[in-house]
Design an enzyme around this catalytic site. Structure first.
Site, mmCIF file in Angstrom:
data_model
loop_
_atom_site.group_PDB
_atom_site.id
_atom_site.type_symbol
_atom_site.label_atom_id
_atom_site.label_comp_id
_atom_site.label_asym_id
_atom_site.label_seq_id
_atom_site.Cartn_x
_atom_site.Cartn_y
_atom_site.Cartn_z
ATOM 1 N N ARG A 1 29.666 10.622 122.505
ATOM 2 C CA ARG A 1 29.279 10.442 121.105
ATOM 3 C C ARG A 1 30.232 9.437 120.458
ATOM 4 O O ARG A 1 31.397 9.744 120.215
ATOM 5 C CB ARG A 1 29.312 11.765 120.346
ATOM 6 C CG ARG A 1 28.964 11.586 118.862
ATOM 7 C CD ARG A 1 28.535 12.864 118.171
ATOM 8 N NE ARG A 1 29.584 13.851 118.048
ATOM 9 C CZ ARG A 1 29.496 14.940 117.272
ATOM 10 N NH1 ARG A 1 28.383 15.160 116.574
ATOM 11 N NH2 ARG A 1 30.490 15.805 117.215
ATOM 12 N N ASP B 1 35.416 21.119 112.279
ATOM 13 C CA ASP B 1 35.530 19.699 112.585
ATOM 14 C C ASP B 1 35.236 18.925 111.315
ATOM 15 O O ASP B 1 35.168 19.498 110.220
ATOM 16 C CB ASP B 1 34.632 19.295 113.755
ATOM 17 C CG ASP B 1 33.147 19.443 113.456
ATOM 18 O OD1 ASP B 1 32.767 19.699 112.288
ATOM 19 O OD2 ASP B 1 32.342 19.276 114.407
#
Length: 519
Positions: free
Chosen positions: A163, A442
């Site tokens: 990613r 996150d």
């Protein structure tokens, strides 16, 4: 290094960095920048235009100009090797320890994260690429400061899917013709260049807001394949549907990437952040309750995930479920029991809805997710045959934000402030995935925290439990109290949180000002 025309490296050159920052690799990055960065910036400007329209009273709907795509007969490419069966995927940053643990976890796929679970410290950016290359070659090892040794085990390993950073983030340590490069193109370009012959170059694409942004990625992929003589479709990409605008363009996004498509993922936490962000000035009808009250079964979230499965399977694409934030504890049996129960319930709902697999953030949760999807799939690799033609989701269902039950409480505000500051403290120090209160936080969950504080503050919310109105002074006092209880020097993180949570102007992404504070 030194012969890539127009390229300047402004970051320090650590040990072995020259193995990644080769002249040929940097020349490839320069060509990506010169060929695609202008379009990237134009698409970011288009986001601003759409947001201004929404602030003026506009709304979202399915695009009339792409009706032919939604009604057309087409399918994405067949599942690529290593992506046929995705019943359990583990996510995490590309530091050496996580890379080894993920590849030893027994998952089918590892999302190697250079985005929300990572921080773009220069060392992380380049060392992550070194770790990936070493892991693919089977030679990655790591010894912790305590002396514990980590090494890759024999046997089947997860398919690596990288990613990269979103279109909005720059890479300030690599300049082309004096301009910062795109973080997206940097992460993609370095990984593709160094690994496209050694492994299958697969990617997760974050934060997109339109099919035009997917078209840009598709053009990048086609350019890379042609340049290095790889067949069309060598690159595959799974798109995270994690912004509210993208939910209205799922079919169009799949269509743009169809030769390179590997499906869609329900990026639930960023999606919630995007809802708050897009409707932050639209009054009480769009106010969400405490973060922990917004479950995947509330009407607007349920509509989004069911539409995603139907859309994917209609077009032959995988639908991948989202991240359960709960993490197990190896020290507290009760915390562990609750976490396992909640993750099992979450994955059972997704499997029942027709998802082909789902995410976990911790190796101990891989067996939990696998067991649930094993029961749903039996000997099948996926559920692409479940077309979910019973699902009918319209724009009004996606927009049913005001139907979300739950209260706005002082406890919720305190949690948002505490989690936001604690996460930013870790982020500024180079860690992007942090366990706080037995949840994996996150950048996406930190965005929820700070955007919710901003929305409550700027919409004159009165807290349901204490009866206090949310003001800057209240947020400041709560921050002082929460941080005093934590101890330590959190001044820099507190200042950054206040900048992105209470200022008059809303910063699009907290990682943008945070990145400028990094060396």
């Amino acid at each position: 290094m030194g012969n890539a025309t127009g390229v300047e490296i402004t970051g320090p050159l650590g040990e072995r960095f020259a193995e990644i920052l080769t002249d040929e690799a940097l020349s490839f990055l320069a060509d990506l920048h010169r060929g695609f960065d202008e379009r990237r910036l134009e698409l970011l400007a288009l986001r601003k235009e759409r947001e201004a329209t929404l602030a003026d009273g506009g709304t979202f709907g399915f695009l009339p100009e792409t009706l032919d795509v939604r009604e057309g007969e087409w399918r994405v490419a067949e599942p690529a090797p290593g992506l046929e069966d995705r019943r359990v995927e583990i996510t995490g940053p590309t530091d050496a320890k996580m890379t080894i643990n993920a590849l030893n976890s027994g998952a089918k796929v590892w999302l190697a994260d250079h985005e929300d679970a990572n921080t773009p410290l220069w060392d992380n950016v380049v060392q992550g690429q070194l770790n990936l290359r070493d892991a693919i070659a089977g030679r990655l090892e790591y010894t912790s400061p305590e002396g514990k040794r980590y090494a890759l085990t024999d046997g089947a390993r997860p398919t690596i899917v990288v990613r990269p950073r979103g279109w909005h983030l720059p890479e300030k340590h690599i300049l082309v013709d004096g301009q910062r490069t795109s973080g997206s193109l940097t992460d993609f370009g370095l990984y593709f260049f160094h690994n496209h012959l050694a492994t299958r170059p697969y990617f997760y694409l974050p934060k997109m807001e339109s099919h035009l942004e997917a078209r840009l990625w598709n053009d990048v992929f086609a350019f890379a394949e042609e340049r290095y003589g790889r067949p069309t479709g060598t690159i595959r990409a799974t798109v995270l549907i994690e912004t509210f605008p993208a939910a209205f363009e799922m079919e169009e996004i799949l269509y743009e990437l169809r030769e390179h498509s590997a499906g869609l993922n329900a990026g639930r936490w960023d999606y919630m952040f995007s809802v708050i962000k897009k409707f932050r000035t639209r009054g009480r009808d769009f106010l969400l309750p405490d973060r922990n009250s917004v479950t995947m079964t509330v009407p607007f979230m349920r509509a989004y995930t069911e539409l995603l499965v139907r859309t994917c399977h209609k077009r032959g694409a995988h639908a991948i479920g989202g991240m359960a934030a709960f993490i197990p504890s190896r020290r507290d049996p009760e915390v562990n029991r609750v976490a396992m129960e909640k993750v099992t319930a979450d994955k059972t709902r997704e499997a029942g809805d027709g998802f082909d697999g789902s995410w976990v953030a911790h190796p101990d949760l891989v067996p939990v997710c696998r067991e649930v999807f094993d029961a749903a799939l039996h000997d099948r690799p996926n559920q692409l045959d479940r077309l979910r033609e019973d699902v009918s989701v319209g724009a009004a269902d996606l927009l049913a934000i005001g139907q979300t039950p739950g209260g706005r409480t002082e406890a919720g505000l305190r949690n948002a402030v505490s989690v936001g500051v604690r996460y930013l403290d870790a982020w500024l120090k180079g860690t992007g995935a942090v366990a706080i209160n037995n949840l994996m936080e996150d950048a996406a969950t930190a965005e929820i925290s700070r955007s919710q504080v901003w929305q409550w503050l700027h919409n004159d919310v009165t807290l349901d439990d204490s009866g206090e109105k949310v003001t800057r002074e209240l947020v400041e006092r709560i921050a002082d109290e929460e941080l005093a209880a934590l101890g330590g020097d959190l001044a820099a993180a507190r200042a950054l949180f206040m900048e992105v949570a209470v200022a008059d102007d809303f910063v699009d992404f907290l990682t943008i000002p945070a990145y400028e504070r990094m060396p």
